[in-house]
Structure formats: C-alpha cells, structure tokens
Scaffold this active site. Structure first.
Site, PDB file in Angstrom:
ATOM      1  CE  LYS A  45     -47.270  -2.442 160.978  1.00  0.00           C
ATOM      2  NZ  LYS A  45     -47.062  -2.597 162.276  1.00  0.00           N
ATOM      3  CG  ASN A  69     -45.479  -1.680 169.841  1.00  0.00           C
ATOM      4  OD1 ASN A  69     -46.600  -1.999 169.118  1.00  0.00           O
ATOM      5  ND2 ASN A  69     -44.519  -2.968 170.310  1.00  0.00           N
ATOM      6  CB  SER A  70     -50.826  -0.236 171.659  1.00  0.00           C
ATOM      7  OG  SER A  70     -52.192  -0.597 171.221  1.00  0.00           O
ATOM      8  CG  MET A  71     -47.124  -0.094 166.624  1.00  0.00           C
ATOM      9  SD  MET A  71     -46.376   1.507 167.076  1.00  0.00           S
ATOM     10  CE  MET A  71     -46.289   2.137 165.358  1.00  0.00           C
ATOM     11  CG  LEU A  73     -52.489  -4.200 161.036  1.00  0.00           C
ATOM     12  CD1 LEU A  73     -51.369  -5.153 161.397  1.00  0.00           C
ATOM     13  CD2 LEU A  73     -53.640  -5.283 160.733  1.00  0.00           C
ATOM     14  CB  CYS A 132     -52.491  -7.950 164.597  1.00  0.00           C
ATOM     15  SG  CYS A 132     -52.271  -6.334 164.894  1.00  0.00           S
TER      16      CYS A 132
END
Length: 236
Positions: A45, A69-71, A73, A132
């Site tokens: 990660k 997805n729209s994690m 970070l 990102c």
C-alpha cells in the site's frame, strides 16, 4: 515452451503481473497473501508518513466486471510498511517486491519519506506514487511538471537505491512534451515508470484488453521519450 518469466534488476519472476497499490495490500496479512499468490510479485500500500483513515465509507464496491473505489489513501503509515519490507527482505531474499510511497502533505513529506527509506536497511525497489486521484483537495503531484522536476531533483541528490515513479494518465501530447524537459537529465536514476495503473477498474470486457495494451504502449512511449529502456512491472 512459452513462458511468462521476466527478469528485472537481477531477479527472475515467474510472470510480470502484480497488484497495483490500492484496495487489498494494506495489512501484513494481505501482503503475505499476495506474496503467496500466483502473481509474479506484489506492491505494498502507498505509505504516507503517518497512518490515514482514508475517505469515509462506502468507498469500495464490487460490480460484475470489476470494482469501483475511491479509497482516499488509507494506510498504516510508513514505519509499518518499512518494518515489514525490511523483515521480508531478510526472510525472503529471492522474492523481491515493491514498496510504494506517497504523500498527503505534499513536497516535504515526499522528501522526508524517501530520506527515511534511504537511511533504512531496505534495499529493494520503491515506487514513488505521484498519482493518487482520490484524496479530496489534494491534486496529483505529477500534473505539476515544475514541482515534479523539483521533487525528483531533490530526491536524486541523496537517494541511491532503485526506485521508479507512478504517474497519472496523460491524455494530451502536450503533457508528454512538458514531462520531457523535466525528466531528460534525471533518467539515469529512474528504474521504472508506471502509467495508467488504475484505468481499467471497470470497463466492458471487450475494452479491457485494449486499455491494457494502451497502458503498455504509453509506458513504452515514455521510456522512448526519456531515451532509456525502462522495463515496466505490470500493475493490474
């Protein structure tokens, strides 16, 4: 007999496929599972200096042809992944992997993170994530070509281990023209260039192969543009 074996930086991999740093590589349990999978290697990660919760849920959903997805970070912090990387490097010296590094605070955090890795016992590959897209209010560094040039110049002044950069999609030839002058004098230090690693998350099946071919073509184009043969390790 046909083979998918690939040789990169003195190591031979069963195949050139690995995960992209994203939704299933955050904990040591997930990383060990990736290491034990059929993939040729794995990517950790992307780590920021401090741990992050990421975007509020829901932020991930499976769909018929993939996922969305729209994690934001989420990660457990640089020290967590660096400790894992050093221990795994010692216990599995013939199974190299990629440690991914990002930044939430911007330029200074990128430099500090890379300096900490330089001063550590980890000697493997590092992916410097300049792309990102899912952190609200935080632009992607690699779209600012002057800052990218300044950042890489500062990192190259002290960093001596192999590392590459993860770049965002560039859809206009003007982007490549702007990238070229900022990188031409720096390529002797770069090990990899990765582009479009997240472009095919959810596409019609008949477009998936096209998108992967486009990704490879763009990586080759960047390598040629930089006048250096950079061998990409696939991040699917």
């Amino acid at each position: 007999m046909p083979t998918l074996q690939a040789t990169f930086y003195g190591h031979t991999y069963d195949n050139p496929f690995m995960n992209a740093s994203g939704v299933h590589c955050m904990t040591t349990t997930e990383l060990d599972a990736l290491a034990d999978s059929a993939a040729g290697s794995f990517v950790t990660k992307s780590a920021t200096a401090e741990s992050r919760e990421g975007n509020p849920e829901p932020r991930y959903v499976n769909v018929d042809l993939g996922s969305i997805n729209s994690m934001g970070l989420p990660n457990l912090g640089l020290d967590y992944y660096l400790d894992y990387a050093i221990k795994r490097q010692a216990s599995h010296p013939d199974q190299p992997f990629v440690m991914s590094v990002a930044s939430y605070q911007g330029f200074d955090e990128y430099v500090a993170n890379m300096r900490k890795i330089q001063e550590s016992d980890y000697t493997g590959l590092v992916e410097l994530n300049l792309s990102c897209p899912n952190v609200p209010g935080k632009p992607q560094m690699a779209y600012d070509f002057e800052d990218t040039d300044r950042l890489l110049t500062e990192i190259f002044a002290f960093y001596t281990k192999p590392f590459g950069v993860k770049l965002p999609p560039y859809f206009d030839i003007m982007h490549f023209d702007k990238l070229r002058p900022s990188s031409t004098n720096l390529t002797s230090n770069l090990s990899t260039v990765s582009i479009l690693s997240a472009m095919a998350c959810i596409l019609m099946k008949r477009l998936i192969q096209w998108s992967l071919n486009l990704r490879v073509a763009l990586v080759v184009s960047v390598a040629n543009m930089l006048n250096r043969r950079l061998l990409p390790m696939s991040a699917l």
